[in-house]
Motif scaffolding. Structure first.
Motif, PDB file in Angstrom:
ATOM      1  N   UNK A 199      -7.033 -11.953  34.669  1.00  0.00           N
ATOM      2  CA  UNK A 199      -5.757 -11.298  34.985  1.00  0.00           C
ATOM      3  C   UNK A 199      -5.816  -9.810  34.663  1.00  0.00           C
ATOM      4  N   UNK A 200      -6.357  -9.482  33.503  1.00  0.00           N
ATOM      5  CA  UNK A 200      -6.469  -8.072  33.103  1.00  0.00           C
ATOM      6  C   UNK A 200      -7.394  -7.317  34.032  1.00  0.00           C
ATOM      7  N   UNK A 271     -12.295 -12.967  43.758  1.00  0.00           N
ATOM      8  CA  UNK A 271     -12.141 -12.446  45.119  1.00  0.00           C
ATOM      9  C   UNK A 271     -11.759 -10.977  45.143  1.00  0.00           C
ATOM     10  N   UNK A 272     -11.004 -10.509  44.140  1.00  0.00           N
ATOM     11  CA  UNK A 272     -10.575  -9.112  44.095  1.00  0.00           C
ATOM     12  C   UNK A 272     -11.740  -8.169  43.806  1.00  0.00           C
ATOM     13  N   UNK A 328     -12.900 -15.230  53.696  1.00  0.00           N
ATOM     14  CA  UNK A 328     -12.035 -16.376  53.999  1.00  0.00           C
ATOM     15  C   UNK A 328     -12.144 -17.395  52.866  1.00  0.00           C
ATOM     16  N   UNK A 329     -11.644 -17.019  51.696  1.00  0.00           N
ATOM     17  CA  UNK A 329     -11.817 -17.835  50.504  1.00  0.00           C
ATOM     18  C   UNK A 329     -11.134 -19.188  50.645  1.00  0.00           C
ATOM     19  N   UNK A 330      -9.923 -19.190  51.216  1.00  0.00           N
ATOM     20  CA  UNK A 330      -9.192 -20.443  51.348  1.00  0.00           C
ATOM     21  C   UNK A 330      -9.896 -21.403  52.307  1.00  0.00           C
ATOM     22  N   UNK A 486      -2.565 -21.505  48.056  1.00  0.00           N
ATOM     23  CA  UNK A 486      -3.515 -20.582  47.433  1.00  0.00           C
ATOM     24  C   UNK A 486      -3.154 -19.109  47.627  1.00  0.00           C
ATOM     25  N   UNK A 487      -2.193 -18.818  48.485  1.00  0.00           N
ATOM     26  CA  UNK A 487      -1.872 -17.434  48.847  1.00  0.00           C
ATOM     27  C   UNK A 487      -1.650 -16.503  47.657  1.00  0.00           C
ATOM     28  N   UNK A 488      -0.970 -16.927  46.569  1.00  0.00           N
ATOM     29  CA  UNK A 488      -0.734 -15.996  45.450  1.00  0.00           C
ATOM     30  C   UNK A 488      -2.005 -15.486  44.775  1.00  0.00           C
ATOM     31  N   UNK A 489      -3.134 -16.136  45.008  1.00  0.00           N
ATOM     32  CA  UNK A 489      -4.363 -15.787  44.296  1.00  0.00           C
ATOM     33  C   UNK A 489      -5.160 -14.687  44.977  1.00  0.00           C
ATOM     34  N   UNK A 490      -4.896 -14.433  46.235  1.00  0.00           N
ATOM     35  CA  UNK A 490      -5.747 -13.547  47.007  1.00  0.00           C
ATOM     36  C   UNK A 490      -5.041 -12.236  47.330  1.00  0.00           C
TER      37      UNK A 490
END
Length: 627
Positions: A199-200, A271-272, A328-330, A486-490
């Motif tokens: 997160x950090x 992914x970020x 396209x991680x999802x 999964x959208x909130x993660x990418x």
């Protein structure tokens, strides 16, 4: 409450491991297996509770147990992150893991070290859970190394066979090569951002105004090298087919639910980082496509039923990395899930066949098992259709998503992926026709004892076959529950692949035709023409090259293993011998000095006093003269 649930989730398999290690033998095989299975089943129930909570709230759960490491401005906590991605992974790790444990109660019942086997399985699941729910890269690394250790223990479980020991060592060493890359990537990220916390780190990267992109790309490349080791991508893929040396439940656990999915998980989690390293993403896509094709070509001619499935796993993992390379991680996660269903079913089904044939793994000595083992046949048929991309089964949806993504980003890589998919359909139905159709080609004794496996083996097969059939419903084109979940993660979501237009329908049609073509070729060659693969010594030409896996192992032996062995022998025969002579020589000198010195020890107190007085007089005289 969240902390308690997280601790129950992690520690229950560890407790199962400890109970079986210390008391398993005295408890007996059935009790030992039951304890190991219940331990993982409890973690599955907790995973369901966490999944329900996160789905209803839409928020992840962070649990910090304590401050762990603080060096200068680098602070690392021992904590867990339970969000959409980790809980999704937990569901199939613990769910499929529970089924594999249940299956193993029957499959391993005749093994004298069954309690040890369940202890290792429980430890494997414990480390995989740790890897998945760690809140930072260092906790992930603990689980990462732990599953590497457990793979070594389980692949070489039947350690009286030296070939199995060699396979275990090969897996362990090749993974250490990848793990060095992971460590270097962690060091670079830690030095750049003074944190390893997900997160950090995500916040720091999002808020950075002057990122050192070349250095970040180097970190991403090193992390991908780590993923290549765990998830068996070129050039670190050769350990996975040899991992078949372990008992079949181990193969199912490694290939479907745990170790080989770790690389996809890590890249998806970060992914970020990879979104900013576009050059590394291109490398990932290319490596994934090549791995998928190379493994598929090798799978075309393998005759060991588990080896076919092993190269199938390598090929499918390549497709997952192809999707990751396009961001396209999802889509990659979708194929991880469906692959876990049908590949676990296929491996456990192959184990049922091997169990029924008393250890026979060569498909040339099988055939005609359809009537004798109907449940095994039908469950494996459904899973074979699913992995081949047959319409409306789970693999049809997830594999088509990958190919559609590839088509929109790179036509050449789309072609490579499509060819690999056609080959998948061919070698899977080659396996089915050789194993279950025509006349039985084994011994009369095997034929006499042919029977369907017991319920502890067939129930997991039925459950997994149902999941393999209907698992694709979680991400239907145009109506993807998984994408929204999964959208909130990418940082960016590639949802356009779910939009169905003329192009997408055409691609879907091409994929279906490819699937049917592969099945048809296998049908003609191995059913209509009733071909049986030749004996090893009669294999020639390209088939021999493929059967010997492009001689990659021989190449590695010549380039890496042989020089290291030669260097080791040189040090053993010359350097160690010379150093030993020096060390022993010094020892002999010390011994001789001591031997001569002890002659001065007469045992006469009068002589000792006389020498003492002489010495004292000498000291006093020196002091007096010095003044």
């Amino acid at each position: 409450m969240d902390t308690n649930l997280a601790l129950i989730l992690v520690l229950t398999p560890l407790l199962g491991f400890l109970v079986n290690v210390f008391f398993g033998k005295s408890l007996g095989k059935t009790v030992s297996g039951t304890i190991g299975t219940i331990a993982v089943a409890i973690s599955f129930v907790v995973s369901l509770l966490l999944f329900n909570q996160i789905t209803s709230t839409g928020k992840g759960i962070e649990v910090t147990l304590f401050d762990w490491i603080q060096i200068s401005n680098l602070k690392i906590n021992l904590g867990f992150l339970l969000d959409q991605l980790s809980v999704l992974w937990l569901l199939f790790v613990t769910g499929i893991g529970s089924l594999i444990h249940l299956y193993s109660i029957s499959y391993m019942h005749d093994d004298e070290n069954m309690h040890k086997f369940f202890a290792y399985l429980n430890l494997f699941v414990f480390f995989m859970i740790t890897l998945v729910i760690g809140s930072n890269l260092l906790v992930l690394f603990i689980g990462w190394e732990g599953v590497g250790l457990c793979s070594y223990l389980l692949i070489g479980f039947w350690h009286k066979n030296q070939d199995y020991n060699d396979a275990a060592k090969k897996a362990f060493i090749m993974n250490r090569i990848g793990d060095l890359g992971l460590l270097i990537g962690m060091f670079i990220i830690g030095s750049m951002f003074s944190t390893l916390d997900y997160a950090t780190l995500k916040t720091a990267i999002a808020g950075a105004s002057n990122l050192n992109l070349p250095l970040l790309s180097l970190a991403a490349l090193c992390l991908f090298i780590g993923a290549c080791g765990k998830s068996a991508q070129i050039p670190l893929y050769t350990w996975l087919p040899d991992a078949m040396a372990g008992p079949t439940p181990v193969s199912a656990l490694i290939h479907a639910a745990t170790m080989v999915t770790a690389g996809i998980f890590m890249v998806t989690r970060l992914n970020f980082v990879f979104d900013l390293a576009t050059d590394v993403q291109s490398v990932i896509a290319i490596i994934g496509a090549i791995t998928s094709l190379v493994a598929a070509t090798i799978g075309l001619v393998q005759n060991d039923i588990k080896k076919v499935l092993a190269y199938s796993t390598v090929s499918q993992l390549g497709l997952m990395f192809l999707a990751l390379g396009f961001g396209a991680y999802e889509v990659a996660v979708f194929h991880v899930i469906t692959h876990a269903f049908f590949k676990a079913c296929l491996f456990l089904g192959s184990g049922s066949v091997i169990h029924g044939l008393h250890g026979e793994q060569d498909m040339r000595n099988m055939g005609g098992l359809r009537k004798a083992m109907p449940i095994t046949f039908w469950t494996m048929l459904i899973s074979s259709l699913a992995i081949s991309g047959f319409p409306l089964l789970s693999g049809f949806f997830s594999k088509d998503e990958i190919l559609m993504t590839a088509f929109h980003h790179s036509i050449p890589l789309y072609v490579v992926g499509s060819v690999a998919s056609i080959m998948t359909a061919f070698y899977m139905f080659r396996l089915m026709f050789l194993t279950f159709f025509k006349e039985f080609r084994g011994t009369e004794e095997q034929k006499h004892h042919l029977h369907e496996s017991g319920s502890l083996i067939t129930i997991p097969l039925i459950i997994l076959a149902i999941l393999a059939a209907f698992g694709g419903l979680i991400s239907l084109p145009g109506n993807s529950w998984l994408n929204g979940y999964l959208a909130p993660l990418f940082t960016k979501v590639t949802g356009e692949e779910h939009h169905l237009g003329t192009t997408e329908y055409a691609l879907m049609g091409v994929a279906v035709l490819g699937c049917l073509l592969g099945i048809l070729i296998a049908y003609v060659k191995y059913f209509k023409q009733d071909n049986v693969p030749e004996s090893d010594e009669n294999i020639t030409g390209l088939s021999k090259v493929l059967y010997n896996k492009y001689y990659v192992d021989e190449f590695y032996d010549a380039i890496f293993v042989a020089p290291v062995n030669s260097l080791s022998k040189f040090f053993r025969d010359y350097i160690e011998t010379g150093l030993s002579a020096l060390v022993f020589g010094l020892g002999k000198i010390a011994n001789e000095i001591a031997f001569q010195g002890k002659k001065l020890q007469t045992g006469s107190i009068g002589l000792y006093l006389f020498v003492f007085v002489l010495g004292l007089c000498a000291i006093v005289s020196y002091i007096f003269l010095a003044q």
